[in-house]
Motif scaffolding. Structure first.
Motif, PDB file in Angstrom:
ATOM      1  N   GLY A 168     -75.384 -25.665 152.951  1.00  0.00           N
ATOM      2  CA  GLY A 168     -75.440 -24.934 151.699  1.00  0.00           C
ATOM      3  C   GLY A 168     -74.440 -25.412 150.669  1.00  0.00           C
ATOM      4  N   GLY A 169     -73.400 -26.133 151.121  1.00  0.00           N
ATOM      5  CA  GLY A 169     -72.410 -26.679 150.202  1.00  0.00           C
ATOM      6  C   GLY A 169     -71.514 -25.613 149.597  1.00  0.00           C
ATOM      7  N   ALA A 170     -70.689 -26.030 148.631  1.00  0.00           N
ATOM      8  CA  ALA A 170     -69.733 -25.119 148.004  1.00  0.00           C
ATOM      9  C   ALA A 170     -70.434 -23.993 147.260  1.00  0.00           C
ATOM     10  CB  ALA A 170     -68.831 -25.903 147.050  1.00  0.00           C
ATOM     11  N   GLY A 171     -71.655 -24.232 146.794  1.00  0.00           N
ATOM     12  CA  GLY A 171     -72.379 -23.215 146.035  1.00  0.00           C
ATOM     13  C   GLY A 171     -72.748 -21.986 146.833  1.00  0.00           C
ATOM     14  N   THR A 172     -72.730 -22.092 148.173  1.00  0.00           N
ATOM     15  CA  THR A 172     -73.069 -20.929 148.997  1.00  0.00           C
ATOM     16  C   THR A 172     -72.058 -19.815 148.802  1.00  0.00           C
ATOM     17  OG1 THR A 172     -74.056 -22.386 150.651  1.00  0.00           O
ATOM     18  CG2 THR A 172     -73.517 -20.149 151.357  1.00  0.00           C
ATOM     19  N   PHE A 173     -70.785 -20.175 148.619  1.00  0.00           N
ATOM     20  CA  PHE A 173     -69.734 -19.184 148.408  1.00  0.00           C
ATOM     21  C   PHE A 173     -69.318 -19.228 146.939  1.00  0.00           C
ATOM     22  CE2 PHE A 173     -69.601 -20.451 152.837  1.00  0.00           C
ATOM     23  CZ  PHE A 173     -69.697 -19.218 153.468  1.00  0.00           C
ATOM     24  N   SER A 174     -70.228 -18.762 146.108  1.00  0.00           N
ATOM     25  CA  SER A 174     -70.013 -18.781 144.659  1.00  0.00           C
ATOM     26  C   SER A 174     -70.802 -17.624 144.068  1.00  0.00           C
ATOM     27  CB  SER A 174     -70.477 -20.115 144.065  1.00  0.00           C
ATOM     28  OG  SER A 174     -71.889 -20.203 144.084  1.00  0.00           O
ATOM     29  N   ASP A 175     -70.911 -17.614 142.769  1.00  0.00           N
ATOM     30  CA  ASP A 175     -71.711 -16.585 142.109  1.00  0.00           C
ATOM     31  C   ASP A 175     -73.204 -16.869 142.253  1.00  0.00           C
ATOM     32  OD1 ASP A 175     -71.861 -14.190 140.469  1.00  0.00           O
ATOM     33  OD2 ASP A 175     -72.562 -15.487 138.871  1.00  0.00           O
ATOM     34  N   GLY A 176     -73.552 -18.061 142.701  1.00  0.00           N
ATOM     35  CA  GLY A 176     -74.968 -18.400 142.825  1.00  0.00           C
ATOM     36  C   GLY A 176     -75.654 -18.550 141.485  1.00  0.00           C
ATOM     37  N   LYS A 177     -74.906 -19.020 140.474  1.00  0.00           N
ATOM     38  CA  LYS A 177     -75.498 -19.184 139.141  1.00  0.00           C
ATOM     39  C   LYS A 177     -76.576 -20.259 139.181  1.00  0.00           C
ATOM     40  CE  LYS A 177     -71.207 -18.021 136.710  1.00  0.00           C
ATOM     41  NZ  LYS A 177     -70.345 -17.935 137.910  1.00  0.00           N
ATOM     42  N   LEU A 178     -77.688 -19.982 138.493  1.00  0.00           N
ATOM     43  CA  LEU A 178     -78.819 -20.906 138.509  1.00  0.00           C
ATOM     44  C   LEU A 178     -79.251 -21.274 137.105  1.00  0.00           C
ATOM     45  CD1 LEU A 178     -80.920 -19.258 141.367  1.00  0.00           C
ATOM     46  CD2 LEU A 178     -79.406 -21.231 141.527  1.00  0.00           C
ATOM     47  N   TYR A 179     -78.275 -21.568 136.268  1.00  0.00           N
ATOM     48  CA  TYR A 179     -78.612 -22.031 134.926  1.00  0.00           C
ATOM     49  C   TYR A 179     -77.726 -23.212 134.578  1.00  0.00           C
ATOM     50  CZ  TYR A 179     -74.921 -18.544 134.031  1.00  0.00           C
ATOM     51  OH  TYR A 179     -73.793 -17.782 134.077  1.00  0.00           O
ATOM     52  N   THR A 180     -78.192 -24.018 133.664  1.00  0.00           N
ATOM     53  CA  THR A 180     -77.508 -25.260 133.339  1.00  0.00           C
ATOM     54  C   THR A 180     -77.870 -25.668 131.919  1.00  0.00           C
ATOM     55  OG1 THR A 180     -77.235 -27.586 133.955  1.00  0.00           O
ATOM     56  CG2 THR A 180     -79.404 -26.630 134.295  1.00  0.00           C
ATOM     57  N   GLN A 181     -77.082 -26.548 131.343  1.00  0.00           N
ATOM     58  CA  GLN A 181     -77.342 -27.041 129.991  1.00  0.00           C
ATOM     59  C   GLN A 181     -77.866 -28.477 130.000  1.00  0.00           C
ATOM     60  OE1 GLN A 181     -73.505 -26.352 128.082  1.00  0.00           O
ATOM     61  NE2 GLN A 181     -74.161 -24.343 127.366  1.00  0.00           N
ATOM     62  N   ILE A 182     -78.224 -28.983 131.162  1.00  0.00           N
ATOM     63  CA  ILE A 182     -78.751 -30.344 131.220  1.00  0.00           C
ATOM     64  C   ILE A 182     -80.124 -30.419 130.552  1.00  0.00           C
ATOM     65  CG2 ILE A 182     -77.518 -30.883 133.340  1.00  0.00           C
ATOM     66  CD1 ILE A 182     -80.213 -30.519 134.824  1.00  0.00           C
TER      67      ILE A 182
END
Length: 544
Positions: A168-182
């Protein structure tokens, strides 16, 4: 002869449709009909593609919709398409494979890492029939969660299974944000969100403007994605650290694991995340092109979430659609440095995120509910390779020095050094907590943070906090709490790649995601994983 008359259905998209916060479904439908000048009979169906909100006027918050719909009113539709920039044909956002694996596949592609980038690289390759081998140095997500909680609750650290390393990587223990400006002209982001929903994410992530999931939901989703990859012919191996990449005549030939096992492959995706320092060192020593890149350093700051909600939403604070409020702040300082908020976690906690013994690193995390008492974000200062001259790995050396010093400031127990904002601005040590109780575990040791970062960073943050207070009243409240240190905002190196997504000087090696310097967050990393998987597939197909 009588001919059947076919009904022509138009798929349209309306953007920037604004309604009051507390509107009804009937009012939404009425707004659609009015916008297109059609009747109910002409509206076949509609769905919400995106919903955002405009809270600049706290007493009059508006919801802003992007609506996809089907209609059969030809004359008015053609007129709208010609004259109204907010009406267009609905784009095709479905995902299309670049090809299928050849029947005589000689070697299977290898993916190193099971963070968002590695998972999606593996998933896309598996969906196209390439049977990838996915290698993860850490443990499966539930075992990894137990080890991570071991640090948080008992101060027991595991170097191979923690916030940074594992399924799951570092993102598993995060806010789980799923938006980006790319930029995403091929709608890869939609593919990512769709796969997440298939794996158990709430369907709302497909339309809310700032979707997030949270750790507990991410755990079960990661397991579901793993099962899908395996069912499609992929293989995922845990506790399989890659200690060497085999290179002959500037061409990848495979990898060697810490066990000594060699796995041959001419296509290796490097999706190791931003904390795989030993891997970066190995690649640099093997002659793979690596360069230093900018990143940021700073602290976590915590406030009562209620203060942020009231400041951002006024009397509408607590509204179910708005949820816990976030913020985004930036200030260009008189010493030339830029200070900004990063990875804001509404209703979340500050977490221990080290991947090396005797170091303290902070990060932020929220659950899906975002209902913890504090808001937190990183307040960080941008730095460049000019601040850490030397070889391309000099930024890692700086990170390590700051993290080791934070461990000492925190008392040498994985507690984090902390200081009240009022004391930090007054340049005096903190001796007691105030209104804000720290969420970081295993604990916070109050001290003077002035030595936790370089002088220019301390000076910049001291200047920025009062400025941020003018934008969000209470941001520089004396009892707000700073916790150190935040050093893993992004990778300190970039493993450069060419237009084929391969390393500049090592064919068959595909640097990808955050660790390689090409993403910054769950969604952008996952999108990069898709792009790299397509590049691998294309190269294999073209070699037939």
């Amino acid at each position: 002869m009588r001919y059947a008359r076919y009904r022509i259905i138009y798929m349209l998209r309306i953007t920037e449709l604004r309604l009051p916060l507390n509107h009804t479904d009937a009012e939404l439908k009425s707004a659609i009909l009015t916008k297109l000048n059609i009747t109910t009979d002409n509206l076949v169906s509609y769905s919400v593609f995106r919903r955002a909100f405009d809270a600049r006027k706290k007493h009059d918050i508006k919801l802003i919709y992007t609506i996809d719909l089907l209609t059969d009113n030809e004359d008015d539709i053609l007129k709208n398409l010609e004259t109204d920039p907010q009406v267009s044909l609905t784009p095709n956002t479905s995902y299309h494979e670049v090809g299928r694996a050849p029947a005589n596949l000689k070697t299977r592609p290898i993916v190193i890492g099971t963070g968002p980038c590695g998972l999606f690289a593996g998933l896309i390759l598996a969906q196209m029939g390439f049977n990838p081998i996915i290698l993860e140095r850490g443990k499966a997500v539930r075992e990894r969660t137990k080890d991570t909680f071991g640090l948080w609750r008992k101060g027991i650290f595991n170097a191979e299974s923690n916030v940074q390393f594992g399924e799951g990587g570092a993102g598993t223990f995060s806010d789980g944000k799923l938006y980006t400006q790319i930029k995403d002209p091929k709608h890869y982001g939609r593919k990512v969100l769709t796969e997440f929903v298939k794996a158990g994410a709430p369907a709302e992530i497909l339309y809310v403007s700032k979707p997030h999931i949270g750790t507990f939901k991410l755990v079960s989703m990661v397991e579901e994605m793993r099962a899908n990859i395996v069912a499609l012919g992929g293989e995922i191996r845990f506790s399989s650290r890659v200690d060497d990449v085999l290179i002959e005549n500037s061409q990848v030939q495979g990898v060697q694991l810490s066990s000594g096992e060699i796995i041959h492959s001419t296509h290796v995706v490097l999706a190791v995340g931003h904390s795989a320092r030993d891997t970066f060192k190995m690649l640099y020593e093997r002659g793979v092109y690596v360069e230093a890149k900018p990143f940021s350093i700073g602290f976590r700051i915590e406030h009562p979430q209620s203060i942020i909600d009231r400041c951002q939403f006024g009397d509408n604070a607590g509204h179910s659609i708005l949820g816990a409020a976030d913020y985004k702040l930036a200030h260009h300082c008189s010493n030339g440095r830029s200070v900004y908020s990063f990875c804001m976690c509404p209703g979340g906690t500050v977490v221990a995120a080290t991947s090396e013994a005797g170091h303290v690193v902070t990060n932020g995390m929220s659950q899906y509910s975002r209902n913890e008492r504090n808001a937190n974000s990183a307040i960080v200062v941008g730095i460049t390779p000019d601040d850490y001259p030397g070889n391309p790995l000099a930024g890692i050396d700086l990170q390590r020095r700051l993290e080791a010093h934070a461990f000492i400031l925190g008392g040498g127990t994985y507690a984090a050094p902390g200081q009240r904002v009022g004391d930090f601005l007054a340049q005096r040590p903190s001796t007691a907590l105030g209104q804000v109780q720290p969420s970081y575990t295993p604990g916070v040791h109050l001290c003077d943070l002035s030595s936790a970062l370089p002088d220019y960073a301390i000076e910049a943050i001291r200047e920025a906090l009062p400025v941020f207070d003018k934008k969000i009243k209470g941001f520089a409240m004396p009892d707000a709490l700073l916790t150190g240190v935040e050093t893993r905002t992004s990778s300190p190196i970039r493993i450069k790649r060419n237009e084929l997504y391969q390393s500049l000087n090592t064919k068959g090696l595909y640097p990808a995601g955050e660790g390689a310097g090409y993403a910054g967050g769950i969604l952008s990393a996952a999108v990069d994983g898709i792009k790299v998987a397509e590049a691998v597939a294309t190269d294999i197909i073209n070699r037939r």
